[in-house]
Scaffold this motif. Structure first.
Motif, short mmCIF file in Angstrom:
data_model
loop_
_atom_site.label_atom_id
_atom_site.label_comp_id
_atom_site.label_asym_id
_atom_site.label_seq_id
_atom_site.Cartn_x
_atom_site.Cartn_y
_atom_site.Cartn_z
N TYR A 61 0.82 -1.21 0.00
CA TYR A 61 0.00 0.00 0.00
C TYR A 61 0.86 1.26 0.00
O TYR A 61 0.48 2.27 -0.61
CB TYR A 61 -0.95 0.02 1.19
CG TYR A 61 -2.06 -1.01 1.11
CD1 TYR A 61 -2.45 -1.57 -0.09
CD2 TYR A 61 -2.71 -1.43 2.26
CE1 TYR A 61 -3.46 -2.51 -0.15
CE2 TYR A 61 -3.72 -2.38 2.21
CZ TYR A 61 -4.09 -2.91 1.01
OH TYR A 61 -5.10 -3.84 0.95
N SER A 62 2.00 1.23 0.65
CA SER A 62 2.90 2.38 0.63
C SER A 62 3.44 2.61 -0.76
O SER A 62 3.57 3.76 -1.21
CB SER A 62 4.05 2.18 1.61
OG SER A 62 3.60 2.17 2.94
N MET A 63 3.78 1.54 -1.47
CA MET A 63 4.25 1.67 -2.86
C MET A 63 3.17 2.26 -3.75
O MET A 63 3.44 3.16 -4.55
CB MET A 63 4.66 0.30 -3.41
CG MET A 63 5.96 -0.22 -2.91
SD MET A 63 6.25 -1.79 -3.73
CE MET A 63 7.43 -2.51 -2.65
N ILE A 64 1.96 1.75 -3.60
CA ILE A 64 0.85 2.25 -4.42
C ILE A 64 0.57 3.72 -4.11
O ILE A 64 0.39 4.54 -5.01
CB ILE A 64 -0.41 1.39 -4.20
CG1 ILE A 64 -0.19 -0.02 -4.76
CG2 ILE A 64 -1.64 2.03 -4.83
CD1 ILE A 64 -1.26 -1.01 -4.37
N GLY A 65 0.54 4.06 -2.82
CA GLY A 65 0.29 5.45 -2.43
C GLY A 65 1.35 6.41 -2.93
O GLY A 65 1.03 7.49 -3.44
N SER A 66 2.61 6.03 -2.82
CA SER A 66 3.68 6.92 -3.29
C SER A 66 3.65 7.04 -4.81
O SER A 66 3.90 8.11 -5.36
CB SER A 66 5.04 6.46 -2.80
OG SER A 66 5.35 5.18 -3.29
N ALA A 67 3.31 5.95 -5.52
CA ALA A 67 3.22 6.01 -6.98
C ALA A 67 2.08 6.93 -7.41
O ALA A 67 2.24 7.73 -8.35
CB ALA A 67 3.01 4.62 -7.55
#
Length: 103
Positions: A61-67
């Motif tokens: 979820y952190s990867m998706i949010g930062s992307a």
């Protein structure tokens, strides 16, 4: 650091990232990636699968949010740079430095 402490810190970084801090999500995903998706051969990896599951969720979820944030920021910067002169006074009010010359 124990597995529970890693999960707790990863969770805190994830929730603090909702305060418009996409850089923290990026740091969270990079920092905990090897613990969440590692092969388990190192002594630094998360040993229990019960701790690895929430880590994977928060890191993903952190990867998706930062992307999403990166795409949004790039889209805004591109739009602003290309359309600022057409927006006339509104574009000038949004600008910190107003360039000289003909747009």
């Amino acid at each position: 650091m124990s597995d529970e402490d890693k999960v707790s810190l990863c969770r805190k970084y994830f929730y603090i990232g909702f305060a418009c801090l996409p850089f923290l999500w990026l740091v969270n995903s990079v920092w905990f990636f090897k613990y969440a998706f590692g092969n388990g051969s190192s002594h630094e990896d998360v040993s229990s699968s019960t701790a690895r599951k929430p880590l994977r969720r928060y890191v993903t979820y952190s990867m998706i949010g930062s992307a999403v944030w990166i795409v949004a920021i790039v889209a805004w910067i591109t739009t602003f740079q290309l359309k600022r002169a057409q927006w006339e006074a509104t574009g000038d009010y949004l600008s910190f430095n107003i360039p000289r010359g003909i747009p």
